[in-house]
Design a protein around this motif. Structure first.
Motif, mmCIF file in Angstrom:
data_model
loop_
_atom_site.group_PDB
_atom_site.id
_atom_site.type_symbol
_atom_site.label_atom_id
_atom_site.label_comp_id
_atom_site.label_asym_id
_atom_site.label_seq_id
_atom_site.Cartn_x
_atom_site.Cartn_y
_atom_site.Cartn_z
ATOM 1 N N ALA A 1 1.135 7.113 -6.464
ATOM 2 C CA ALA A 1 0.044 8.065 -6.695
ATOM 3 C C ALA A 1 0.499 9.496 -6.427
ATOM 4 C CB ALA A 1 -1.157 7.710 -5.806
ATOM 5 N N LEU A 2 1.268 9.680 -5.361
ATOM 6 C CA LEU A 2 1.745 11.024 -5.017
ATOM 7 C C LEU A 2 2.702 11.550 -6.077
ATOM 8 C CD1 LEU A 2 1.992 13.381 -3.045
ATOM 9 C CD2 LEU A 2 3.802 12.113 -1.868
ATOM 10 N N SER B 1 0.875 12.404 -9.224
ATOM 11 C CA SER B 1 0.053 13.617 -9.115
ATOM 12 C C SER B 1 0.884 14.883 -9.248
ATOM 13 C CB SER B 1 -0.684 13.618 -7.768
ATOM 14 O OG SER B 1 0.221 13.807 -6.692
ATOM 15 N N VAL C 1 0.174 4.665 -10.695
ATOM 16 C CA VAL C 1 -0.298 3.627 -9.764
ATOM 17 C C VAL C 1 -0.439 2.285 -10.473
ATOM 18 C CG1 VAL C 1 -2.236 2.904 -8.328
ATOM 19 C CG2 VAL C 1 -1.441 5.257 -8.232
ATOM 20 N N LEU D 1 2.121 1.885 -3.479
ATOM 21 C CA LEU D 1 1.050 2.392 -4.337
ATOM 22 C C LEU D 1 0.752 3.857 -4.034
ATOM 23 C CD1 LEU D 1 -1.327 -0.701 -4.217
ATOM 24 C CD2 LEU D 1 -0.061 0.105 -6.217
ATOM 25 N N LEU D 2 0.739 4.216 -2.764
ATOM 26 C CA LEU D 2 0.495 5.605 -2.385
ATOM 27 C C LEU D 2 1.632 6.514 -2.844
ATOM 28 C CD1 LEU D 2 -0.981 5.175 1.215
ATOM 29 C CD2 LEU D 2 -2.201 5.834 -0.864
ATOM 30 N N VAL E 1 0.839 -1.201 0.000
ATOM 31 C CA VAL E 1 0.000 0.000 0.000
ATOM 32 C C VAL E 1 0.873 1.249 0.000
ATOM 33 C CG1 VAL E 1 -1.695 1.336 1.300
ATOM 34 C CG2 VAL E 1 -1.949 -1.138 1.095
ATOM 35 N N GLY E 2 1.973 1.204 0.759
ATOM 36 C CA GLY E 2 2.885 2.341 0.797
ATOM 37 C C GLY E 2 3.483 2.634 -0.567
#
Length: 235
Positions: A15-16, A19, A42, A11-12, A8-9
């Motif tokens: 995403a960051l 962005s 992602v 993937l986040l 999850v880390g």
């Protein structure tokens, strides 16, 4: 095998980072904006996680080998279809090349984040952002200096000679690269093309107005070209 929290880390993080680059494209109102760049980053990250860790349950079995680079290679080549969708042909000028390239770079950033290479992923994000935002003013200034403008003039036949046009050009006379005078479809009109380079907008507008006010001139049309000798790939 990575823990769920680690996955999850990553993937986040993807995403960051996506962005950040997508925001720069969104600011310029391009079709591939923040959401598109985030999704690409992602998605690439998840594919890399699946490629590297998704088959751990079958490792160790006889005649089973794992090559995590195979999925990454498919992402690098497969992202081309999305990049192609951002490239448009507007008249004679191709637009969207920079956005297509940023999507391709974001896919690589996602792969790096998915592989746990946080430092290269962050460093690449900073470099790409610097290229997109920091280099644009420099590029625009360079193109402005090489900008080519054509003035198409329709005037009474024999009224505007080459010498007369240079006099009318005034401060722009030194910017005249070419003067072409053709006899129009009607015997009493000439079609004239003035090619100017390295001229600012104010001087060009002033020259256009002088030509329009000149006796015997029927029309003056300003046509802006991209760069001398080539079409530019837009954003």
């Amino acid at each position: 095998m990575l823990s769920n929290l680690d996955m999850v880390g990553r993937l986040l993080a993807a995403a960051l980072l996506g962005s950040v680059i997508g925001f720069e494209r969104e600011r310029l109102v391009w079709a591939a904006g923040m959401r598109t760049h985030m999704l690409v980053c992602v998605g690439s990250c998840l594919l890399m996680i699946v490629s590297a860790f998704g088959f751990s349950d079958i490792l160790g079995r006889p005649n089973v080998t794992l090559d995590p680079s195979r999925v990454a290679a498919q992402v690098v080549s497969g992202i081309g279809f999305l990049g192609a969708g951002t490239i448009l042909l507007r008249g004679e000028v191709v637009k969207g090349l920079t956005t297509a390239a940023s999507l391709w770079a974001v896919a690589a950033i996602g792969l790096a984040a998915g592989g746990g290479l946080y430092v290269p992923a962050i460093a690449t994000t900073v470099i790409v952002l610097a290229i997109l935002a920091g280099m644009k003013p420099i590029e625009e200034r360079y193109r402005a200096r090489r900008q080519r403008h054509d003035l198409r003039v329709v005037a009474r036949h024999g009224l505007l000679t080459t010498e007369r046009l240079r006099i009318l050009a005034g401060p722009c006379a030194g910017k005249l690269r070419q003067i072409v005078i053709r006899q129009g479809t009607s015997d009493d009109r000439d079609e004239i093309t003035l090619c100017l380079v390295h001229v600012d907008r104010g001087a060009l507008d002033a020259l256009t107005e002088r030509l329009r006010r000149h006796e015997g001139v029927e029309s003056v049309e300003a046509i802006e070209r991209t760069s001398i000798g080539r079409d530019a790939g837009g954003e």
